[in-house]
Motif scaffolding. Structure first.
Motif, PDB file in Angstrom:
ATOM      1  N   ALA A 135      -9.874  10.506   2.637  1.00  0.00           N
ATOM      2  CA  ALA A 135      -9.052   9.308   2.522  1.00  0.00           C
ATOM      3  C   ALA A 135      -9.413   8.313   3.610  1.00  0.00           C
ATOM      4  O   ALA A 135      -9.901   8.691   4.687  1.00  0.00           O
ATOM      5  CB  ALA A 135      -7.569   9.665   2.609  1.00  0.00           C
TER       6      ALA A 135
ATOM      7  N   ALA B 242      -1.679   9.151   1.194  1.00  0.00           N
ATOM      8  CA  ALA B 242      -2.550   8.928   0.038  1.00  0.00           C
ATOM      9  C   ALA B 242      -3.311  10.198  -0.325  1.00  0.00           C
ATOM     10  O   ALA B 242      -3.478  10.522  -1.507  1.00  0.00           O
ATOM     11  CB  ALA B 242      -3.517   7.790   0.328  1.00  0.00           C
TER      12      ALA B 242
ATOM     13  N   ALA C 280      -7.893   4.452   5.406  1.00  0.00           N
ATOM     14  CA  ALA C 280      -6.869   3.410   5.472  1.00  0.00           C
ATOM     15  C   ALA C 280      -7.374   2.322   6.398  1.00  0.00           C
ATOM     16  O   ALA C 280      -8.002   2.610   7.428  1.00  0.00           O
ATOM     17  CB  ALA C 280      -5.542   3.965   5.963  1.00  0.00           C
TER      18      ALA C 280
ATOM     19  N   PRO D 217       2.608   3.715  -3.986  1.00  0.00           N
ATOM     20  CA  PRO D 217       2.457   5.035  -4.606  1.00  0.00           C
ATOM     21  C   PRO D 217       3.412   6.082  -4.029  1.00  0.00           C
ATOM     22  O   PRO D 217       3.869   6.970  -4.752  1.00  0.00           O
ATOM     23  CB  PRO D 217       0.996   5.389  -4.325  1.00  0.00           C
TER      24      PRO D 217
ATOM     25  N   ALA E 116       0.823  -1.209   0.000  1.00  0.00           N
ATOM     26  CA  ALA E 116       0.000   0.000   0.000  1.00  0.00           C
ATOM     27  C   ALA E 116       0.858   1.261   0.000  1.00  0.00           C
ATOM     28  O   ALA E 116       0.363   2.356  -0.272  1.00  0.00           O
ATOM     29  CB  ALA E 116      -0.941   0.005   1.207  1.00  0.00           C
TER      30      ALA E 116
ATOM     31  N   ALA F  46      -3.331  12.146  -3.867  1.00  0.00           N
ATOM     32  CA  ALA F  46      -4.611  12.277  -4.567  1.00  0.00           C
ATOM     33  C   ALA F  46      -4.978  13.727  -4.848  1.00  0.00           C
ATOM     34  O   ALA F  46      -5.720  14.010  -5.794  1.00  0.00           O
ATOM     35  CB  ALA F  46      -5.720  11.613  -3.751  1.00  0.00           C
TER      36      ALA F  46
ATOM     37  N   ALA G 120      -0.642   9.947  -9.424  1.00  0.00           N
ATOM     38  CA  ALA G 120      -2.084   9.742  -9.268  1.00  0.00           C
ATOM     39  C   ALA G 120      -2.742   9.415 -10.599  1.00  0.00           C
ATOM     40  O   ALA G 120      -3.562   8.494 -10.694  1.00  0.00           O
ATOM     41  CB  ALA G 120      -2.721  10.980  -8.637  1.00  0.00           C
TER      42      ALA G 120
ATOM     43  N   ALA H 276      -6.275   4.145  -5.133  1.00  0.00           N
ATOM     44  CA  ALA H 276      -6.308   3.081  -4.130  1.00  0.00           C
ATOM     45  C   ALA H 276      -5.162   2.110  -4.350  1.00  0.00           C
ATOM     46  O   ALA H 276      -4.739   1.874  -5.473  1.00  0.00           O
ATOM     47  CB  ALA H 276      -7.639   2.336  -4.183  1.00  0.00           C
ATOM     48  N   LYS H 277      -4.678   1.549  -3.245  1.00  0.00           N
ATOM     49  CA  LYS H 277      -3.631   0.520  -3.323  1.00  0.00           C
ATOM     50  C   LYS H 277      -3.765  -0.415  -2.132  1.00  0.00           C
ATOM     51  O   LYS H 277      -3.970   0.020  -0.997  1.00  0.00           O
ATOM     52  CB  LYS H 277      -2.235   1.167  -3.314  1.00  0.00           C
TER      53      LYS H 277
ATOM     54  N   VAL I 262      -5.436   1.290   1.311  1.00  0.00           N
ATOM     55  CA  VAL I 262      -5.559   2.736   1.424  1.00  0.00           C
ATOM     56  C   VAL I 262      -6.290   3.235   0.189  1.00  0.00           C
ATOM     57  O   VAL I 262      -6.185   2.645  -0.896  1.00  0.00           O
ATOM     58  CB  VAL I 262      -4.159   3.399   1.572  1.00  0.00           C
TER      59      VAL I 262
ATOM     60  N   ALA J 190      -7.952   7.171  -1.536  1.00  0.00           N
ATOM     61  CA  ALA J 190      -8.123   8.613  -1.360  1.00  0.00           C
ATOM     62  C   ALA J 190      -8.820   9.206  -2.572  1.00  0.00           C
ATOM     63  O   ALA J 190      -8.653   8.739  -3.697  1.00  0.00           O
ATOM     64  CB  ALA J 190      -6.769   9.293  -1.146  1.00  0.00           C
TER      65      ALA J 190
END
Length: 342
Positions: A274, A212, A276, A65, A62, A216, A228, A257-258, A266, A268
């Motif tokens: 956001a 995040a 998590a 990013p 997660a 975002a 993003a 998202a990841k 997570v 956002a």
């Protein structure tokens, strides 16, 4: 030098997780998934906290990013699908393998230069086909190969050593650590080794949600916007065909998202909201239902989240129950006296 404006590193302790989802069968709670959930408003305020959102935890994939953000800032020239692949926990489909090969080719390198752990493809159907063909584990097929190829590409461009790119003291990993601290707003609590062999940094779930949100909401012509956009436009490159996180991004406009192993997720929105999630026992079956409920709690329209309730519990081949997020995750009800305003 690390900023003195950062918050202290989150405490390394036994997390005080709380129930986040019930497993029901025939109207009876058969099991309980514990975990922690944080929901942030658009201005970064904590709208909902369940469990222990300030304890140190490993975001696992997660955090990719944020790693990609650090690499882009340091000069990684990838965009679009290949940049999304650099954040990937990919399924090992042919387009993932081809993309990783292309990144290596751009760097003038080969699969032999990768230092991730050899593995077979992550997605069950792809893995089964791979094994039927008599193919063994490979670094290219391992789900983090895109990230490792991007790391090597950046090292080649920057003139950094290639063989030691996974050492926490390497210039690449130091640059990543600095950006992690910047966007989470806190010092890193601990550094260990992720499953793929890359350094793994411990932050809080609250810090992960803040990071995040930062990506975002990144402005035009920034590294954050590049990251993003890549993930939003090419979600399957960071996961795979039919994978739940990619489907969630397709369903909710603008969502970033990841997911990560051990029940981490997570997500956002472009306005900074956001969420998590950490499922304490690492069970994947609770991750997306709880995340969808947290997004609804953040204000995402429930109709957009239909289909993310998780797999039903079956008995005799028919549904008899399912995963039910705890009541605290229900969207706040609209007062009966509320009226629409222009």
């Amino acid at each position: 030098m690390r900023s003195s404006l950062l918050a202290d590193a989150p405490a390394i302790r036994e997390p005080q997780h709380a129930p986040v989802a019930h497993v029901t069968r025939g109207g009876v709670i058969e099991g309980v998934h514990y975990g922690s959930v944080v929901v942030l408003g658009g201005n970064g305020d904590v709208r909902l906290s369940i469990g222990d959102i300030e304890a140190a935890c490993y975001p696992r994939s997660a955090l990719k990013p944020v790693q990609a953000l650090a690499m882009v800032r340091a000069g990684l020239p990838l965009d679009g699908a290949l940049l999304s692949l650099s954040m990937g926990s990919h399924s090992g489909e042919e387009h993932h393998l081809a993309g990783t090969r292309l990144i290596l080719e751009l760097a003038g390198l080969t699969e032999d230069d990768l230092r991730n752990v050899p593995d077979v493809p992550y997605a069950p159907a792809v893995r089964d086909a791979w094994v039927r063909e008599g193919r063994g584990p490979s670094r290219l097929a391992q789900n983090c190969s895109g990230k490792h190829a991007a790391m090597l590409y950046l090292c080649k461009l920057a003139g950094w050593p290639l063989e030691s790119y996974l050492d926490p003291g390497h210039p690449l990993q130091r640059a990543i650590a600095e950006v992690i601290e910047e966007v989470t707003g806190q010092h890193i609590a601990n550094v260990t080794v992720d499953g793929c062999g890359a350094p793994l940094f411990a932050v809080s779930l609250h810090g992960l949600a803040r990071a995040a949100a930062r990506i975002a909401t990144a402005g035009p012509d920034t590294a954050g916007r590049r990251v993003a956009n890549a993930l939003r436009i090419h979600p399957e490159m960071a996961s795979g065909t039919g994978r739940d996180t990619a489907q969630l991004m397709r369903a909710v406009p603008g969502l970033l998202a990841k997911d990560g192993f051990e029940g981490v997720q997570v997500a956002a929105l472009p306005d900074g909201r956001a969420v998590a999630v950490k499922i304490a026992d690492g069970a994947d079956r609770a991750r997306i239902p709880v995340t969808a409920a947290a997004l609804a709690r953040a204000g995402v329209e429930p109709r957009l989240l239909a289909g993310f309730e998780g797999e039903p519990m079956t008995g005799g081949g028919r549904p008899v129950g399912g995963i039910r997020p705890v009541a605290a995750l229900n969207p706040p009800s609209v007062p009966a006296t509320a009226t629409a305003t222009a």
